[in-house]
Write an enzyme that holds these catalytic residues in place. Sequence first.
Site, mmCIF file in Angstrom:
data_model
loop_
_atom_site.group_PDB
_atom_site.id
_atom_site.type_symbol
_atom_site.label_atom_id
_atom_site.label_comp_id
_atom_site.label_asym_id
_atom_site.label_seq_id
_atom_site.Cartn_x
_atom_site.Cartn_y
_atom_site.Cartn_z
ATOM 1 N N HIS A 223 0.810 -1.219 0.000
ATOM 2 C CA HIS A 223 0.000 0.000 0.000
ATOM 3 C C HIS A 223 0.848 1.275 0.000
ATOM 4 C CE1 HIS A 223 0.504 0.130 4.502
ATOM 5 N NE2 HIS A 223 0.421 1.421 4.275
ATOM 6 N N SER B 222 4.287 2.653 7.968
ATOM 7 C CA SER B 222 3.864 1.615 7.037
ATOM 8 C C SER B 222 5.045 1.056 6.256
ATOM 9 C CB SER B 222 2.851 2.185 6.053
ATOM 10 O OG SER B 222 1.625 2.459 6.685
ATOM 11 N N ASP C 207 -0.457 -7.509 1.839
ATOM 12 C CA ASP C 207 0.129 -6.164 1.817
ATOM 13 C C ASP C 207 1.648 -6.271 1.928
ATOM 14 O OD1 ASP C 207 0.450 -3.467 1.815
ATOM 15 O OD2 ASP C 207 -0.451 -3.110 3.785
#
Length: 315
Positions: A121, A265, A167
């Site tokens: 992502h 992230s 992910d």
Amino acid sequence: RVLRAIRRLGITPSVLDFLRAAIKSPCGFEEFDFTLCCHDPRRPTPTQRPTQRPTQRPTEAPTPSCGISESTNNRIIGGQEVTSAQKWAWAAILGIPNGNRIRVLCGGTLINDRYVLTAAHCFGGTDPTHVRLGELDIASFDNRHQDIRIGSKIIHPNWSRRTLKNDIALVRMVSTPRPALNKPVCLPYSYVNVRPENLKEGGVVIGWGAIDNHDKATVDTLREAILPIESVSSCNRKYSDTNVNIGNDQICAGSGNKDTCQGDSGGPMLSLERDGSRWSIIGITSFGVDCADTRFPGVYTRVDKYLDWIEQNTK
């Protein structure tokens, strides 16, 4: 299989003992080559399944020594600044350089001299252009870091922005890091089929992400925290009202007052190998609800479920 095991494990005492036993007469040598005694399929075998499947490292050039931290024996105190760039030498920033500074878009982890592991992502909006290694404090002008342009990215083919599954992504750098910064983390071969919630000390997370749920600006200095790991079943119940299903290819962790946040992230969740001397990446920071929300632990991509995919795409 034996050669792959040697490449993966090295010449350890247990491997040497196996080889000595396997070359005993009547095995040992035939014409111009060594021979090994193999398993006799007529003999009964234990019914207990092994705890680790035979997944191997890529069979090209040997991987350099991985997961070595100058502070391996230090305990982690949650939510504190890291004081040495060598403690987590594989920590990477994915971002856009601006002079000596860099705009942090995501985190990442060096896994060999060309590839950085991160989250899928992290791509699809403003994509990072560079990997920065060797950074500790973005605001300093020590010039110890190195920025390497991203040559290509490999997104997992089953990544879904709707379900948030798979992910995980790989970034290939256009050149290798200079030797002082070429210090990759270990991939979690020893964690295959191990229940993460059984890890006594939880998982260590690192990153330059925000430290305030209301101010999502990233910070200048690398930070670290140790998070308790929660079972998938418990985590899935907590996310049941969000229409997100948590599965066994994910790890849940967080205690409410310690969590990853915006900018973290793609960064790693780390755990010491069982011998206590090397660090492996067991998770990749994926998503959560706000930051440090007591109702929802953070969710991480479970790396050992993707070892085959990583190997196939880093050869």
